[in-house]
Structure formats: C-alpha cells, structure tokens
Scaffold this motif. Structure first.
Motif, mmCIF file in Angstrom:
data_model
loop_
_atom_site.group_PDB
_atom_site.id
_atom_site.type_symbol
_atom_site.label_atom_id
_atom_site.label_comp_id
_atom_site.label_asym_id
_atom_site.label_seq_id
_atom_site.Cartn_x
_atom_site.Cartn_y
_atom_site.Cartn_z
ATOM 1 N N GLY A 182 27.954 24.408 6.937
ATOM 2 C CA GLY A 182 27.235 23.130 7.346
ATOM 3 C C GLY A 182 27.666 22.618 8.560
ATOM 4 O O GLY A 182 27.497 21.444 8.913
ATOM 5 N N CYS A 183 28.427 23.229 9.665
ATOM 6 C CA CYS A 183 28.874 22.753 10.574
ATOM 7 C C CYS A 183 28.002 22.968 11.923
ATOM 8 O O CYS A 183 27.188 23.682 11.955
ATOM 9 C CB CYS A 183 30.414 23.481 11.099
ATOM 10 S SG CYS A 183 31.561 23.545 9.736
ATOM 11 N N TYR A 184 28.345 22.055 12.947
ATOM 12 C CA TYR A 184 27.486 22.131 14.118
ATOM 13 C C TYR A 184 28.488 23.068 15.022
ATOM 14 O O TYR A 184 29.743 23.128 15.109
ATOM 15 C CB TYR A 184 27.463 21.058 15.128
ATOM 16 C CG TYR A 184 27.187 21.138 16.424
ATOM 17 C CD1 TYR A 184 26.022 21.373 16.842
ATOM 18 C CD2 TYR A 184 28.132 20.595 17.371
ATOM 19 C CE1 TYR A 184 25.458 21.269 18.258
ATOM 20 C CE2 TYR A 184 27.898 21.020 18.696
ATOM 21 C CZ TYR A 184 26.581 21.039 19.086
ATOM 22 O OH TYR A 184 26.209 21.043 20.453
ATOM 23 N N VAL A 185 27.764 24.254 15.607
ATOM 24 C CA VAL A 185 28.711 25.411 16.014
ATOM 25 C C VAL A 185 28.288 25.739 17.476
ATOM 26 O O VAL A 185 27.186 25.988 17.754
ATOM 27 C CB VAL A 185 28.514 26.824 15.186
ATOM 28 C CG1 VAL A 185 29.814 27.805 15.707
ATOM 29 C CG2 VAL A 185 29.015 26.123 13.843
ATOM 30 N N VAL A 186 29.345 25.900 18.603
ATOM 31 C CA VAL A 186 29.150 26.327 19.796
ATOM 32 C C VAL A 186 29.861 27.181 19.932
ATOM 33 O O VAL A 186 31.230 27.305 19.796
ATOM 34 C CB VAL A 186 29.226 25.074 20.621
ATOM 35 C CG1 VAL A 186 29.020 25.606 22.185
ATOM 36 C CG2 VAL A 186 28.220 23.912 20.543
ATOM 37 N N GLY A 187 29.435 28.337 20.784
ATOM 38 C CA GLY A 187 30.297 29.571 21.117
ATOM 39 C C GLY A 187 30.114 29.791 22.605
ATOM 40 O O GLY A 187 29.103 29.390 23.370
ATOM 41 N N SER A 188 31.233 30.470 23.171
ATOM 42 C CA SER A 188 31.351 30.821 24.508
ATOM 43 C C SER A 188 31.517 32.276 24.473
ATOM 44 O O SER A 188 32.199 32.885 23.813
ATOM 45 C CB SER A 188 32.186 29.756 25.256
ATOM 46 O OG SER A 188 33.602 30.042 24.875
ATOM 47 N N ALA A 189 30.713 32.746 25.720
ATOM 48 C CA ALA A 189 30.945 34.303 25.767
ATOM 49 C C ALA A 189 30.734 34.688 27.463
ATOM 50 O O ALA A 189 30.635 33.697 28.133
ATOM 51 C CB ALA A 189 30.077 35.003 25.152
ATOM 52 N N GLY A 190 30.856 35.798 27.726
ATOM 53 C CA GLY A 190 30.814 36.043 29.247
ATOM 54 C C GLY A 190 29.548 36.822 29.855
ATOM 55 O O GLY A 190 29.962 37.257 30.950
ATOM 56 N N SER A 191 28.676 36.809 29.262
ATOM 57 C CA SER A 191 27.567 37.227 29.759
ATOM 58 C C SER A 191 26.141 36.630 29.178
ATOM 59 O O SER A 191 26.308 36.039 28.220
ATOM 60 C CB SER A 191 27.318 38.828 29.523
ATOM 61 O OG SER A 191 27.039 39.149 28.483
ATOM 62 N N LYS A 192 24.976 36.710 29.875
ATOM 63 C CA LYS A 192 23.856 36.353 29.404
ATOM 64 C C LYS A 192 23.535 36.925 27.818
ATOM 65 O O LYS A 192 22.978 36.264 27.246
ATOM 66 C CB LYS A 192 22.819 36.372 30.154
ATOM 67 C CG LYS A 192 21.310 35.797 29.778
ATOM 68 C CD LYS A 192 20.259 35.976 30.792
ATOM 69 C CE LYS A 192 18.785 35.253 30.360
ATOM 70 N NZ LYS A 192 18.491 35.478 29.128
ATOM 71 N N GLU A 193 23.657 38.209 27.971
ATOM 72 C CA GLU A 193 23.483 39.231 26.777
ATOM 73 C C GLU A 193 24.050 38.465 25.532
ATOM 74 O O GLU A 193 23.381 38.203 24.621
ATOM 75 C CB GLU A 193 23.486 40.479 27.093
ATOM 76 C CG GLU A 193 23.190 41.476 25.944
ATOM 77 C CD GLU A 193 23.703 42.861 25.973
ATOM 78 O OE1 GLU A 193 23.605 43.810 25.021
ATOM 79 O OE2 GLU A 193 24.452 43.109 27.226
ATOM 80 N N LYS A 194 25.281 38.186 26.019
ATOM 81 C CA LYS A 194 26.221 37.818 24.605
ATOM 82 C C LYS A 194 25.768 36.353 24.150
ATOM 83 O O LYS A 194 25.832 36.051 23.010
ATOM 84 C CB LYS A 194 27.428 37.738 25.139
ATOM 85 C CG LYS A 194 28.043 39.388 25.359
ATOM 86 C CD LYS A 194 29.704 39.236 25.908
ATOM 87 C CE LYS A 194 30.198 40.631 26.125
ATOM 88 N NZ LYS A 194 31.496 40.582 26.555
#
Length: 347
Positions: A182-194
C-alpha cells in the motif's frame, strides 16, 4: 549416466581486472569430465541449467579491493555464481540423483562440488513455475528484495518509496512488494523501455529515466514533494547524494548495492551525509544470506502472488554458455532489461 567421460564447456576467469571488466577477461574452453562422483567423496555432480548474472560479480574479479563478503575469483578457474542445477550423481546424504537445486555453481556445463556446505544449495520443491525464476524472484534476488524491504526498511501503508535500478533483478520485486503493502512507489531506470516497463508491467506509480535528468535532486522533488520515507539503494554515488536531500525525518535507507561505484578505481564521495543526523535517517547495508532463514516464509508469500498474476517478473535470457561473458558485462552498461540469466541447458 554411468561413469562416461563427456566434454565440459567452461567459462574461465583469465586474470584480475582493473576498471570495468571486459568479455576478454573470460574465455570459453572445453575440458573433459567423468559423470561420476569419486567413491572417496561426499560430493555432488551437477548439470547446470540456468546461470545468474549479478552485479556483485565484477568485485570478485579484482585482486585489491576493500572489505568484502564473497571470495575473489581464481585466475585459470571457472567463474562461479548462482544457478539452477540438476543432480547427476551424489554421494551426499542430503542430495539424490534427479534433485533440482539452486545455489552457487560453476559457469560450465557440469560442476563437481566436493563438499557442499549446508547453505550452499536450496532444494526446488515447486516446479509449477518457470525453473529460471530460481535465478531471480525465487532465488537470491528474491530473498534480497524480501529481507531488505520488509525486515530492514519496515514499510507501512502510505509510505513513499523510491527504488533505484528499479527494473533490475531485485528492484522490480521491491517495487511490487511496496505496492502490495500500500505504498506510493517511484522507480528510476536508464531507458524509456525500462521506464515504461516499471509503470505498465510492475505497477509503479511513477518512473523516470535518470539519464535524462540534469538535476537528480530536482527530479526527486518532482516525484516526492513531501519527501521519501524508504529508499531501496542499488546505485550509490550522485543518486544517493540526491536522495539524502529528499529523505523525510525517520526515513529508512536499505543499502542493497551501489552499481555505479563497482568499477571505479576511486569511488565517488557523498557530500551531504549530515542529513542522516538532522533527519534521524536509518541507513543500513545488508546481504542476502542474512535472510536465508526466511526463505520458506518468503516462498509462502510470493508463490501465490506469482500464480495469481499479482506479481510479474521480467527476464533477459541469453542462450548458451558461450553468451555468458557478454551477458555479464552488459549489466555494467545497463544493457539488460530485467533479470539477466544464461540458459546452459533446459533439462
């Protein structure tokens, strides 16, 4: 299979590396092996099915490195790492011919393990999911995500969670566990596809391409205007520096890895560590084997979620042992999309 002698392809570690490892630091050779455990041994003979490529492995290629929790590769010997294996022959009381296991094995077609330690292999009891998953979500990366997130970061509903390297073997699991909580989650990655994968496949609330952000601090403020409660750290360096500025009071940072630093001769400094004091941040490192005792509990939780489609897992599959060096090196430029693994044999 009797005691026949067969050829055994092996990926050999050539010599210690400086800087970013290269494919040429490994070579594929063919040797011979007898498919029988010696009579005076309590060992097991394994047929390797799937091999796991993991970021920490580059550290095992260095002779002079700082404190570590895993031994260095030996020049002239096969690379070793986590994998899924089938027991071909056994003189060990805990394993029998035909057993499927996951654990530490050689980068070769067959491996003779002369005296397996108690925590070296886990028996695979559930085969109604892809066997390859035991290199990832049902193996070491899975227990890493579970232990680091639940045991160390102590999440609660409504927490704001940030995951770096979020489409990788561990990150994609952490993000989905956070959503289940039930968390608010943000992720980072290194391409648009990811980035698209994080939002469409794994259900992250938001995601961004860190390579397109001139100011990481500003990017985090955009996605976390009220700050970050939990940061699952996979990157280190400038990313950690930006996160510290955006943590909330009593925030938790679970330090799983720092892939941006692994291949630097001089690691980057982090210049704003005093945030740890002013915000009373708890920042703690951990390694997967500290949570191995929770593996049965983890399986009990994760298997139903996989089978019911509540948790997805994406693999980047390289075919054949000859492709293993390229697959491993690709991790350090972010070439893989999802969990990188190598198929040696499918049975």
């Amino acid at each position: 299979m009797g005691s026949e002698e067969v050829s055994n392809k092996q990926v050999i570690f050539k010599d210690y590396v400086v800087g970013v490892p290269k494919e040429s630091d490994m070579e594929l050779i063919t040797s011979k092996i007898i498919l029988k455990v010696p009579e005076d041994s309590t060992g097991i003979l394994l047929k390797n099915l799937y091999l796991s490529c993991d970021p920490y492995m580059s550290g095992r290629m260095r002779k002079n490195r700082g404190p570590t929790y895993v031994e260095t590769f030996q020049p002239g010997s096969p690379i070793t790492g986590f994998g899924v294996v089938k027991v071909v022959d056994s003189r060990h009381p805990n394993f029998k011919t035909g057993d499927l296991l996951w654990g530490m094995t050689g980068w070769e077609e067959y491996s003779l393990i002369s005296s397996p330690s108690p925590d070296m292999f886990f028996k695979i009891e559930h085969t109604d999911v892809p066997l390859s998953y035991y290199t990832g979500i049902l193996g070491m990366p899975g227990i890493t995500a579970y232990g680091g997130f639940y045991e160390l970061a102590s999440p609660k509903k409504g927490d704001r969670v940030y995951v770096s390297a979020a489409s990788g073997a561990v990150g994609q699991i952490v993000g989905q566990l956070a959503k289940l909580t039930g968390c608010y989650v943000v992720g980072s990655a290194g391409s648009k596809e990811k980035v698209d994968l994080l939002k469409s496949k794994f259900g992250f609330d938001e995601a961004f391409n860190y390579k397109e952000e001139e100011d990481l601090d500003a990017a985090l403020k955009r996605y976390f205007p009220e700050g970050i409660d939990i940061y699952f750290e996979n990157v280190g360096g400038k990313m950690l520096e930006a996160v510290l500025s955006n943590m909330r009071v009593k925030g938790r940072i679970a330090v799983c890895g720092m892939i941006s630093q692994y291949n630097l001769e001089q690691p980057e400094g982090v210049h704003n560590l005093f945030h740890i004091t002013t915000k009373r941040i708890r920042m703690e490192g951990f390694i997967a084997r500290e949570y191995y005792h929770l593996y049965p509990k983890y399986l009990e939780m994760i298997l139903p979620n996989i089978k019911e489609g509540k948790i997805s897992y994406v693999e980047d599959v390289a075919e054949g042992l000859e492709s293993a060096p390229s697959a491993l090196i690709g991790l350090y430029s972010g070439r893989n999309v999802g969990k990188q693994l190598v198929v040696v044999a499918r049975d």
